[in-house]
Enzyme design. Structure first.
Site, short mmCIF file in Angstrom:
data_model
loop_
_atom_site.label_atom_id
_atom_site.label_comp_id
_atom_site.label_asym_id
_atom_site.label_seq_id
_atom_site.Cartn_x
_atom_site.Cartn_y
_atom_site.Cartn_z
CE1 TYR A 81 103.34 52.09 33.94
CE2 TYR A 81 102.04 50.15 34.47
CZ TYR A 81 102.50 51.07 33.55
OH TYR A 81 102.14 50.96 32.23
CE LYS B 23 98.71 44.18 35.71
NZ LYS B 23 99.30 45.36 36.29
CG ASP C 112 96.41 51.33 40.49
OD1 ASP C 112 95.72 50.31 40.25
OD2 ASP C 112 97.30 51.75 39.73
C1 LIG Z 1 99.22 46.79 35.51
C2 LIG Z 1 98.89 47.96 36.31
C3 LIG Z 1 98.24 49.07 35.75
C4 LIG Z 1 97.98 49.21 34.27
O1 LIG Z 1 97.08 48.28 33.79
P1 LIG Z 1 97.04 48.03 32.19
O2 LIG Z 1 95.92 47.05 32.05
O3 LIG Z 1 98.39 47.47 31.84
O4 LIG Z 1 96.78 49.32 31.54
C5 LIG Z 1 97.85 50.09 36.58
N1 LIG Z 1 98.10 50.03 37.90
C6 LIG Z 1 98.74 49.00 38.47
C7 LIG Z 1 98.97 48.99 39.93
C8 LIG Z 1 99.18 47.94 37.69
O5 LIG Z 1 99.84 46.93 38.26
#
Ligand SMILES: *Cc1c(COP(=O)(O)O)cnc(C)c1O
Length: 424
Positions: free
Chosen positions: A142, A263, A235
């Site tokens: 994700y 985050k 990511d």
């Molecule tokens: C939470 C998350 C996202 C998305 O971040 P948002 O601030 O919710 O748009 C993308 N990649 C990873 C790995 C995530 O855990």
């Protein structure tokens, strides 16, 4: 009727599903979401005044716990000086410098406001840099909700059994190829066959629940991407400053070409970042031809919260303490499950963890899906009843923060003991 139930009824009349992000709706675990009134340290209070020990930490950002006094102070001071200028500030330079120092694979970074923006922009840059169109992502990975990444998606999409999304065009979906996590030969086969702009991975999968990389997997991706001149994107929106100060790339000793952060980098406010090698970041406007922008990018409040959070994390002993607390909690939960005769795979990397209700090892999305999600739901509700707030899905990671005390862990293990007994 509780206050949360009342609010949820009102919310459902004016907000889709009553929530502003699907996983908050508790659909996978049954019951209704709690409405939160406030948080302090590792604890939360709902609108009915019930207190919980929080292992969600706003889905990852709150590594210091809720309402950390130094973060609050920085935010209040920033707000008093003006909340947004749409012009450069000194603090955003400091944050960018700190990011480049803490994550050495970053030569340059651009600040954005969400993880979604970070990954979406990084891929656009990778495509601009390589002049190639297709990307590879992991089945169950994700990366936020940009169209090209809503293909074989984890997190809420996995939780709700919607591996993609309506509204994504066939053309867009066709440019995203997917492979299983931890399967290097699948990546090699595609790279050999056709030109690929980028391989994007969560270096520790977090959005199918916590699933670490197999030894050598990330290094193998690095070698393949170097050989085929494909941009390797980590990511690290979840893993950055979470599994180590330098992220998963520091923990596993593998340098990506580009990194996405989110985050924790915003300290609980909306900030995120993407960056990488100088040659790649030279493509970003106004230096280069790849356009990316944001009215609130580098927002002073978010930058103040992020900067303060990262400086606190830099103090010696931080990650040792997180490791010790997390070890105690997850080993404890594993032992209690065994005692109760409940099959549980307690996966953990640092302070991120998932207990999969499964008898066999969880290595990828296919094996994660073999978990007994209904049983997880019963356990989740039994924990919630005992004041323990976990991620409301079998396919999500939960987090330990620096605010969790030995007493919190002891209370949690006591609750887990009863919750496992209640299952059998
Ligand atoms: C939470 C998350 C996202 C998305 O971040 P948002 O601030 O919710 O748009 C993308 N990649 C990873 C790995 C995530 O855990």
């Amino acid at each position: 009727m509780t206050r949360s139930q009342e609010l949820f009824e009102r919310a459902q009349r004016v907000i889709p599903g009553g929530v502003n992000s699907p996983v908050r709706a508790f659909r996978a675990v049954g019951g209704e979401p709690l409405f939160i009134a406030r948080g302090q340290g590792a604890h939360l209070w709902d609108t009915d005044g019930k207190e919980y020990i929080d292992y969600l930490g706003s889905w990852g950002p709150l590594i210091l716990g809720h309402a950390h006094p130094e973060v609050l102070d920085a935010v209040v001071r920033a707000a008093a000086a003006g909340t947004s200028f749409g012009a450069p500030t000194e603090q955003e330079v400091e944050l960018a410098e700190l990011l480049c120092r803490l994550v050495p694979s970053l030569a340059k970074v651009r600040l954005v406001s969400s993880g979604t923006e970070a990954t979406m922009s990084a891929l656009r840059v990778a495509r601009g840099f390589t002049e190639r169109e297709k990307i590879i992502k992991i089945d169950g990975g994700y990366h936020g909700h940009a169209d090209c990444l809503l293909v074989a998606t984890g997190s809420g999409a996995a939780t709700l059994g919607l591996p993609g999304s309506a509204g994504v065009t066939r053309g867009t979906a066709q440019d995203t190829l997917t492979v299983a996590w931890n399967d290097l030969s699948a990546v090699a086969a595609i790279l050999e066959r056709e030109p690929i702009a980028a391989v994007i991975v969560e270096p520790v999968c977090g959005n199918i629940g916590c699933v670490p990389p197999r030894p050598g997997y990330l290094a193998g991706l690095r070698d393949l991407c170097t050989r085929y001149r494909t941009v390797l994107v980590f990511d690290e929106v979840m893993t950055g400053f979470r599994v180590a100060l330098g992220g998963a790339q520091a923990l596993y000793g593998v340098q990506p070409d580009m990194t996405c952060l989110g985050k924790i980098v915003g300290g609980g406010l909306p900030a995120a970042a993407y960056g990488g090698r100088a040659e790649i970041m030279a493509c970003v406007a106004p230096d280069g031809p790849v356009y990316q922008a944001g009215t609130l990018s580098g927002n002073p409040l978010a930058v103040a919260a992020g900067l303060t959070t990262l400086r606190l994390l830099e103090r010696p002993g931080t990650y040792e303490k997180l490791e010790a607390t997390s070890h105690r909690l997850i080993e404890g939960i594993g032992a209690l499950a065994r005692e109760a005769g409940v099959a549980l795979q307690a996966n953990r990397v640092g302070s991120m963890f998932t207990g999969f209700f499964s008898g066999s090892e969880v290595l990828d999305y296919a094996s994660a899906k073999r978990s007994d999600a209904a049983r997880f739901g019963r356990w989740f509700r039994a924990m919630l009843e005992r004041n323990i707030y976990l991620a409301p899905s079998q396919f999500e990671a939960a987090f330990v923060s620096l605010a969790h005390t030995d007493a919190d862990i002891a209370r949690t293990l006591e609750a887990a003991h009863h919750a496992f007994q209640a299952l059998t």
